[in-house]
Design an enzyme around this catalytic site. Structure first.
Site, short mmCIF file in Angstrom:
data_model
loop_
_atom_site.label_atom_id
_atom_site.label_comp_id
_atom_site.label_asym_id
_atom_site.label_seq_id
_atom_site.Cartn_x
_atom_site.Cartn_y
_atom_site.Cartn_z
N ASP A 454 0.84 -1.20 0.00
CA ASP A 454 0.00 0.00 0.00
C ASP A 454 0.88 1.26 0.00
O ASP A 454 0.82 2.06 0.91
CB ASP A 454 -0.93 -0.02 1.22
CG ASP A 454 -0.16 -0.28 2.52
OD1 ASP A 454 1.07 -0.44 2.45
OD2 ASP A 454 -0.81 -0.32 3.58
N GLU A 455 1.69 1.37 -1.02
CA GLU A 455 2.60 2.51 -1.11
C GLU A 455 2.79 2.88 -2.58
O GLU A 455 2.13 3.74 -3.09
CB GLU A 455 3.92 2.18 -0.41
CG GLU A 455 4.64 3.45 0.01
CD GLU A 455 5.61 3.26 1.17
OE1 GLU A 455 5.58 2.24 1.85
OE2 GLU A 455 6.41 4.19 1.35
N ASP A 462 14.72 7.45 -3.35
CA ASP A 462 14.97 6.18 -4.04
C ASP A 462 15.33 6.45 -5.50
O ASP A 462 16.27 5.87 -6.04
CB ASP A 462 13.71 5.28 -4.00
CG ASP A 462 13.17 5.07 -2.60
OD1 ASP A 462 13.17 6.03 -1.81
OD2 ASP A 462 12.73 3.94 -2.29
N TRP A 518 16.62 13.13 -0.51
CA TRP A 518 15.37 12.97 -1.25
C TRP A 518 15.16 14.23 -2.11
O TRP A 518 15.02 14.15 -3.32
CB TRP A 518 14.21 12.73 -0.28
CG TRP A 518 14.02 11.28 0.09
CD1 TRP A 518 12.98 10.48 -0.28
CD2 TRP A 518 14.89 10.46 0.90
NE1 TRP A 518 13.15 9.21 0.25
CE2 TRP A 518 14.30 9.16 0.96
CE3 TRP A 518 16.09 10.66 1.55
CZ2 TRP A 518 14.89 8.10 1.66
CZ3 TRP A 518 16.68 9.60 2.24
CH2 TRP A 518 16.08 8.35 2.29
N GLU A 730 14.28 -4.37 -0.03
CA GLU A 730 14.26 -3.07 0.62
C GLU A 730 15.26 -2.99 1.77
O GLU A 730 15.87 -1.97 2.03
CB GLU A 730 12.85 -2.81 1.18
CG GLU A 730 12.68 -1.51 1.90
CD GLU A 730 11.22 -1.23 2.21
OE1 GLU A 730 10.43 -2.20 2.27
OE2 GLU A 730 10.87 -0.05 2.39
#
Ligand code: BGC
Length: 881
Positions: A454-455, A462, A518, A730
């Site tokens: 759910d992402e 990333d 990020w 991950e």
């Protein structure tokens, strides 16, 4: 000499994109050595026989063949054919290339069509029309929110999935252009559209940030203008409006995370064919959505690449599970003739648990399922409004399963796969493939973190850390261009670069923060596209975004100390804390943030220089210098020890040029000791890992980089491979030694960040390096750095100029290095451990260990000194690696 691989804005024959002075490029295939282009000529025409041209460049004396701006006025809805011929350095002329084309979209023409929808959740919309004259061409310009699929006479228009793609819908909506000429028939015709939720209306986000849906809107709607050009020169336009009919579609659920439910019993197979009776249907209703948001597409199409067969497994729990052998993004297509009312239930998972049973807890709240309710007729079914990240599929509802009825269809954004790597260790080869598979799985319109739970969001960090690997693995210029276009929109709205783009974590509190590494996607990614693809336009387009990210960081430097501090999530999922399940690494976040602040300022300065903005170039170069000095004062002892004692802190300081020449050896020693006391295991997270092996190879610890590569106990890359990974995990401990799973709250088996080591495989092991002074591999460096942990390695990249290859092989006392240099480029070749050695170049002896060479194949054989090649890391208590 043959001109080939014509590209427009880095795409093959693009249709319906937003072209702003498109950039053209081509390759030349040509035998022989030292071949160069001396001139080119481009012709552009609206017919493929080039009877009349709208542009003829004439002979342009130039060696450029990448990113050539076509600066001509373009008309809307027009297909432009173009071709190229070139002259070589001896003035020999090639033939014309085959024609390529690009086709413009509506170019700002106002829409006459209305957005239409219906009252029910998932409508189907339809209209019939007749054609009584011969058709020359037909185009559909269409968009739908959340998602749409368009049909013409029962056939799906185009071969794309997940339209209209996923972007910052509150800023712009992308319409697609379909060439539907071959679907139109004489007589009666029909057009239909199905609508589903998508990210626009469907449920996104995970429980901690609040389940949310309807982020961009709560009404499903469709808009289209179908333009038919007749042979007699007349034109007809069919538009969406209240004359369309609407009724309930067969869909009971259309969610990205949860999947799709399709009730074939409510499915009239002729619904979008002319024969359907619409007497029971309602009238469509007009939905108020601002038509000014409509914009020609930038997203490259998401298409099916391949399909893989299944193997049926009956698990100890007696579940029927299909194993497709590869974790990937896509869906399962199946054939069925089951009796009416049968519910075929497919659930998707990435791994079996250690008992061999189906496992899907790491999907968190995403149901990741497909349900098909059979109507008793034979059918082939695939979902329309969802996709999954999976290797395994549990099938329920059928007594008998024939694995041959099922296939895994792999989808991702259209891109040429351009890179390959192989070496003497099959595990390393699998590691490379795993990273490539994770790229493919996460390049589904947005560069996502993961394709399964759910992402599935465009996490900027990333994307940034993996970008240098991605641009060698594939030609993803157009793919990233759209992402960066959205990034700039979101940045403008937020004042900083958000953690995900499109920013669907808005109003979630915690995640409304910028975070170092990020936010730097804003500078690092366009720069990579410039360096690796020669795309200058991306720097023009993104310059304001790049600058405003640096200025944002500067605005946080309240005391003018040239440090960037505050809260950051830092070296995500590093293994240097006492808790291997922790999210946060130990590296001081201020250290990371200040290093990235310097890096982004430096990149901005270089971009300014390319664009001729000399004032900015000087200003940001000075800023970068001042930040580096401040970094040393704050985070480095005068002798050169980096604070923080983590691998990441030291690696970042070295790799991002934060140290003085005197300090470097001290940090290098500190890092070597650190790695030895960590028992030659990496402990780096998202930010440290991409820099780890490159930093080691750059600073004289190449054998340490190889030792980390060859490490096979946790944490390490080959540990994952030996645990059977088919994609990058991950976390380093996504599967633990005992076969149990890592922390279920955040444990994807398909996250590409740690696959960033492939940049090192290409650039250091095989040795292919772009040169930012002559971007796009016009000039490049081949500097292989072998170590006898491997006996051979080679990489190849299809660059914009052609295929670059570099490889080496150790045999007894000798080494052979092989290099391919494409037409119109040059490379500097630096041979390893070669000083003072006799070298044979293509069989003839030559002097030296560094050579500049032009196009052709070059082979070097010599007996190296083995000074670096045979170096191993020796440390007690186990001297062997
Ligand atoms: C995502 C990451 C992301 C991270 C940032 C995770 O949930 O999957 O890949 O970068 O959060 O905190």
């Amino acid at each position: 000499m043959r001109v080939t691989r014509l590209r427009c804005d880095y795409m093959e024959n693009p249709v319906g994109f937003d072209f702003d002075r498109p950039q053209l490029g081509w390759q030349v295939i040509c035998d022989g050595r030292d071949k160069l282009q001396s001139a080119y000529r481009i012709q552009v025409s609206t017919s493929d026989d080039f009877g009349e041209t709208v542009y003829d460049s004439g002979n342009v004396m130039s060696s450029e063949s990448v990113a050539i701006r076509l600066d001509i006025p373009l008309s809307a809805r027009t297909r432009y054919y173009w071709r190229v011929r070139v002259w070589d350095e001896k003035d020999c002329m090639s033939d014309w290339s085959e024609a390529a084309f690009f086709e413009t979209a509506r170019m700002g023409e106002p829409w006459k069509a209305e957005w239409i929808g219906w009252t029910d959740e998932f409508p189907q919309l339809r209209r019939g029309f007749s054609v009584i004259k011969p058709v020359k061409s037909a185009r559909a310009y269409a968009c739908g929110v959340g998602m749409y699929v368009m049909f013409v006479n029962g056939e799906k228009a185009g071969n794309e999935y997940l339209t209209p793609n996923f972007n910052a819908y509150d800023s712009w909506l992308q319409y697609q252009t379909y060439d539907i000429t071959s679907l139109i028939q004489q007589g009666e015709n029909a057009i239909g559209a199905w609508l589903g939720n998508g990210y626009y209306k469907g449920r996104v986000n995970w429980p901690e940030v609040g389940y949310r849906d309807r982020i961009y809107g709560d009404k499903l709607a469709f808009i289209a203008e179908i333009t038919i050009e007749y042979e007699d020169g007349t034109r007809e336009v069919i538009i969406t409006d209240e004359s369309w009919s609407a009724t309930k579609s067969p869909f009971l659920r259309t969610e990205i995370y949860d999947g799709e439910i399709f009730d074939a019993q409510a499915y009239d197979r002729a619904w979008s064919r002319p024969s359907t009776d619409v007497s029971g249907w309602d009238k469509a209703i007009v939905v108020p959505i601002d038509k000014k948001l409509l914009h020609a597409r930038l997203s490259v199409p998401v298409v099916a690449y391949e399909s893989r067969p299944a193997k049926l497994i009956i698990t100890p729990k007696k579940e029927k599970v299909l194993d497709f052998g590869q974790n990937a993004a896509g869906f399962v297509r199946f054939k069925t003739r089951a009796k009416a009312g049968t519910r075929i239930h497919l659930q998707f998972g990435e791994e079996l648990n250690r008992n061999g049973n189906f496992y899907r807890d790491n999907m968190r709240t995403a149901l990741a399922e497909n349900i098909y309710i059979c109507d008793g007729r034979e059918a082939v079914y695939e979902p329309y409004f969802t996709f999954f990240g999976f290797r395994y599929c549990k099938v329920s509802g059928l007594d008998e399963i024939d694995a041959e009825d099922f296939e895994q269809v792999i989808i991702h954004s259209k891109m040429d796969l351009t890179g390959s790597f192989s070496c003497s260790d099959e595990r390393v080869n699998r590691l490379f493939l795993n990273a490539l598979w994770s790229q493919r799985s996460n390049f589904v319109d947005v560069p996502t973190d993961c394709p399964q739970r759910d992402e599935r969001m465009g996490w900027t960090g990333d994307a940034q850390v993996f970008c240098a690997t991605a641009v060698m693995n594939a030609d993803c210029d157009a793919f990233y261009r759209k992402f960066l276009y959205d990034l700039a929109f979101e940045q403008e709205k937020m004042g900083f670069v958000p953690v995900v783009v499109p920013f669907i974590l808005k109003n979630t509190g915690f995640w409304e923060i910028p975070t170092t590494g990020w936010g730097d996607a804003a500078t690092i990614m366009p720069w990579a596209m410039y360096v690796y693809y020669g795309d200058r336009a991306i720097l023009e387009r993104q310059y304001d975004s790049m600058k405003s990210w640096v200025e944002y960081m500067r605005s946080k430097d309240i005391d003018g100390k040239n440090l960037y501090g505050g809260f950051h999530i830092g070296d995500w999922v590093a293994q240097d804390t006492r808790d291997p399940d922790s999210f946060f690494g130990l590296t001081p976040v201020g250290l990371l943030a200040t290093a990235y602040y310097a890096l982004s300022s430096e990149i901005l300065s270089k971009a300014a220089k390319v664009l001729g903005k000399d004032g900015d170039a000087a200003e940001y170069a000075k800023l970068a210098k001042d930040i580096r000095e401040a970094f040393r004062n704050e985070y480095v002892s005068p002798a050169g020890r980096v604070v923080g004692e983590t691998q990441t802190a030291q690696v970042i300081a070295l790799y991002m040029n934060m140290l003085t020449d005197e300090q470097i050896p001290v940090t290098v020693e500190q890092l070597a000791n650190r790695l030895r006391s960590d028992n030659m295991h990496l402990t780096t997270g998202f930010l440290g890992t991409p820099c780890l092996c490159p930093a080691l190879s750059e600073c004289g610890l190449n054998e340490y980089a190889y030792a980390l590569l060859m490490q096979n106990t946790c944490p390490s890359w080959l540990y994952e491979v030996e645990k059977g990974a088919t994609t990058i995990w991950e976390r380093w401990n996504s599967i633990k030694e005992d076969g149990s799973f890592g922390p279920v709250k955040m444990n994807s088996f398909n996250h590409y960040a740690f696959g960033a080591v492939c940049e090192w495989l290409y650039r250091y092991v095989a040795g292919v390096n772009p040169d930012e002074r002559a971007p796009g591999f016009k000039i490049f460096t081949v500097r292989p750095m072998p170590n006898d942990a491997l006996s051979h390695a080679e990489a190849s990249i299809i660059t914009q100029y052609g295929e670059v290859k570099s490889g080496w092989k150790l045999e007894g006392k000798s080494i052979t290095v092989e290099v391919e240099i494409p037409f119109n480029t040059k490379a500097e070749i630096i041979l390893p451990d070669c000083d003072g050695k006799k070298v044979l170049e293509n069989g003839s002896s030559i002097e030296g260990s560094r050579f500049t060479r032009g196009s052709g194949s070059w082979t070097y054989t010599y007996e190296p000194t083995f000074e670096t090649i045979s170096r191993r890391v020796v440390f007690p208590p186990t001297p062997r690696i």
